[in-house]
Design an enzyme around this catalytic site. Sequence first.
Site, mmCIF file in Angstrom:
data_model
loop_
_atom_site.group_PDB
_atom_site.id
_atom_site.type_symbol
_atom_site.label_atom_id
_atom_site.label_comp_id
_atom_site.label_asym_id
_atom_site.label_seq_id
_atom_site.Cartn_x
_atom_site.Cartn_y
_atom_site.Cartn_z
ATOM 1 C CB CYS A 43 -0.926 -0.012 1.207
ATOM 2 S SG CYS A 43 -0.107 -0.436 2.761
ATOM 3 C CG HIS A 92 -0.013 3.902 5.569
ATOM 4 N ND1 HIS A 92 0.416 3.298 6.724
ATOM 5 C CD2 HIS A 92 -0.327 2.883 4.724
ATOM 6 C CE1 HIS A 92 0.375 1.982 6.574
ATOM 7 N NE2 HIS A 92 -0.085 1.700 5.382
HETATM 8 P P1 NAD Z 1 -5.030 -10.618 6.496
HETATM 9 O O1 NAD Z 1 -4.422 -11.263 7.684
HETATM 10 O O2 NAD Z 1 -6.101 -9.611 6.690
HETATM 11 O O3 NAD Z 1 -5.635 -11.734 5.529
HETATM 12 C C1 NAD Z 1 -4.959 -12.913 5.210
HETATM 13 C C2 NAD Z 1 -5.965 -14.046 5.065
HETATM 14 O O4 NAD Z 1 -5.266 -15.226 4.715
HETATM 15 C C3 NAD Z 1 -6.726 -14.326 6.357
HETATM 16 O O5 NAD Z 1 -8.083 -14.557 6.031
HETATM 17 C C4 NAD Z 1 -6.066 -15.604 6.884
HETATM 18 O O6 NAD Z 1 -6.952 -16.418 7.626
HETATM 19 C C5 NAD Z 1 -5.691 -16.287 5.579
HETATM 20 N N1 NAD Z 1 -4.607 -17.251 5.713
HETATM 21 C C6 NAD Z 1 -3.657 -17.339 6.686
HETATM 22 N N2 NAD Z 1 -2.838 -18.383 6.439
HETATM 23 C C7 NAD Z 1 -3.287 -18.959 5.292
HETATM 24 C C8 NAD Z 1 -2.870 -20.076 4.531
HETATM 25 N N3 NAD Z 1 -1.819 -20.826 4.903
HETATM 26 N N4 NAD Z 1 -3.554 -20.375 3.406
HETATM 27 C C9 NAD Z 1 -4.621 -19.634 3.006
HETATM 28 N N5 NAD Z 1 -5.078 -18.577 3.714
HETATM 29 C C10 NAD Z 1 -4.411 -18.245 4.828
HETATM 30 O O7 NAD Z 1 -3.831 -10.034 5.641
HETATM 31 P P2 NAD Z 1 -3.897 -8.817 4.627
HETATM 32 O O8 NAD Z 1 -3.747 -7.566 5.396
HETATM 33 O O9 NAD Z 1 -5.065 -8.986 3.718
HETATM 34 O O10 NAD Z 1 -2.522 -9.026 3.856
HETATM 35 C C11 NAD Z 1 -2.412 -9.914 2.774
HETATM 36 C C12 NAD Z 1 -1.231 -9.501 1.918
HETATM 37 O O11 NAD Z 1 -1.479 -8.198 1.403
HETATM 38 C C13 NAD Z 1 0.111 -9.413 2.655
HETATM 39 O O12 NAD Z 1 1.141 -9.724 1.750
HETATM 40 C C14 NAD Z 1 0.186 -7.945 3.035
HETATM 41 O O13 NAD Z 1 1.499 -7.504 3.240
HETATM 42 C C15 NAD Z 1 -0.434 -7.322 1.799
HETATM 43 N N6 NAD Z 1 -1.002 -5.985 1.998
HETATM 44 C C16 NAD Z 1 -1.697 -5.679 3.118
HETATM 45 C C17 NAD Z 1 -2.210 -4.389 3.281
HETATM 46 C C18 NAD Z 1 -2.954 -3.984 4.503
HETATM 47 O O14 NAD Z 1 -2.883 -2.824 4.875
HETATM 48 N N7 NAD Z 1 -3.676 -4.835 5.150
HETATM 49 C C19 NAD Z 1 -2.027 -3.446 2.271
HETATM 50 C C20 NAD Z 1 -1.370 -3.811 1.100
HETATM 51 C C21 NAD Z 1 -0.838 -5.091 0.977
#
Ligand code: NAD
Length: 339
Positions: A138, A216
């Site tokens: 992000c 942010h």
């Molecule tokens: P999150 O924790 O909200 O969601 C992740 C999901 O994956 C959850 O539902 C979890 O239960 C599931 N999960 C966990 N282990 C798993 C597995 N082994 N197999 C399948 N599913 C599984 O995370 P998020 O914030 O959505 O982040 C996901 C990605 O996006 C990361 O790489 C993060 O760095 C990136 N990201 C996050 C944001 C943010 O602000 N949240 C912004 C941009 C990018």
Amino acid sequence: MKVKVFVNGYGTIGKRVARAVSLQDDMEVVGVSKLKADCFAREAASRFPLYGIGDLEKYDEAGIRVHGTLEEGLQKADIVVDATPAGIGAKYKELYDKLGLRAIFQGGEKHEVAGFSFNALVNYGKALGRRFIRVVSCNTTGLARTIYPIMREYGVAEAFAVLVRRAADPRESRKGPINAIVPSLHIPSHHGPDLRTVFDIPITTAAVVVPTTIMHLHVVRLRLSREARPSDVVELLSETPRVILVSGGDGLRSTAEIMEMARGLCRGYGDLYEIAVWEDSISVHDGWLHYFQAVHQEADVVPENVDAIRAAMELEEDGLASIRKTDSALGVLHGKVFE
Ligand code: NAD
């Protein structure tokens, strides 16, 4: 025929990407996965075919309908969006590869996992037909969206940005800090090098984490190679996709008010896909351009994921055409909102 998309990991990013994909006319969601059989799995199952991970009996016991295992779901897809927590995507890569799938990874994975880091405005053309693409984080997306067009128009000889980062996403009740400002003691923070995986820019970044969940805020400082007036930069950013101009004088003095404005747009999950630049902050002193921008961390990467799918599947050759298509389906704005 629509491209078949599977979303592995239906959390903050995954649920939003699934919704955004379902609103496009050239792609569809054939399945999503959920690790736990909880209320969020129930929500997922009410919207998309749900595939389970591990013992499927847990879903039966919770009264949640699953269509099969993760591997069975993946076999129905042309491409997977991996939105699992940082570092987990890398572990899934072998499975995606074995199943002959294309895959879009998120910014929590290292650049090397996909070997290509993506921002639609910067390098859509180079992403065409790629097997693996990483949509940058992000923060990196936010920096790319505004710095890249300025660099193209005026050149950037040197850049510095301070990232004031939200401590957690709104649903993350266990994370902190709740009463401290936590600097990332290593300067440069990882964000500058990450931006350089998308395009070449001499940037240094420093980051602090603060007790807020909603956005942010970036303080950006660019030494321009060619002269620009603040009004030139305002005009340029007004025409830049996925960037909006906001003003303190118009009642948007903080991230709180910006997110309240975003909720008023009545989009799914109350999201702000655009980077909000404070027009009042755009100033030029001794060849240095300065501005503040705000990033809704849960949402800005969502349209980028849709474009990354389109590029990987070669559904559209032209990046700007893909951006326009995605943005029209999601109602993404640019320029001044409510004008
Ligand atoms: P999150 O924790 O909200 O969601 C992740 C999901 O994956 C959850 O539902 C979890 O239960 C599931 N999960 C966990 N282990 C798993 C597995 N082994 N197999 C399948 N599913 C599984 O995370 P998020 O914030 O959505 O982040 C996901 C990605 O996006 C990361 O790489 C993060 O760095 C990136 N990201 C996050 C944001 C943010 O602000 N949240 C912004 C941009 C990018």
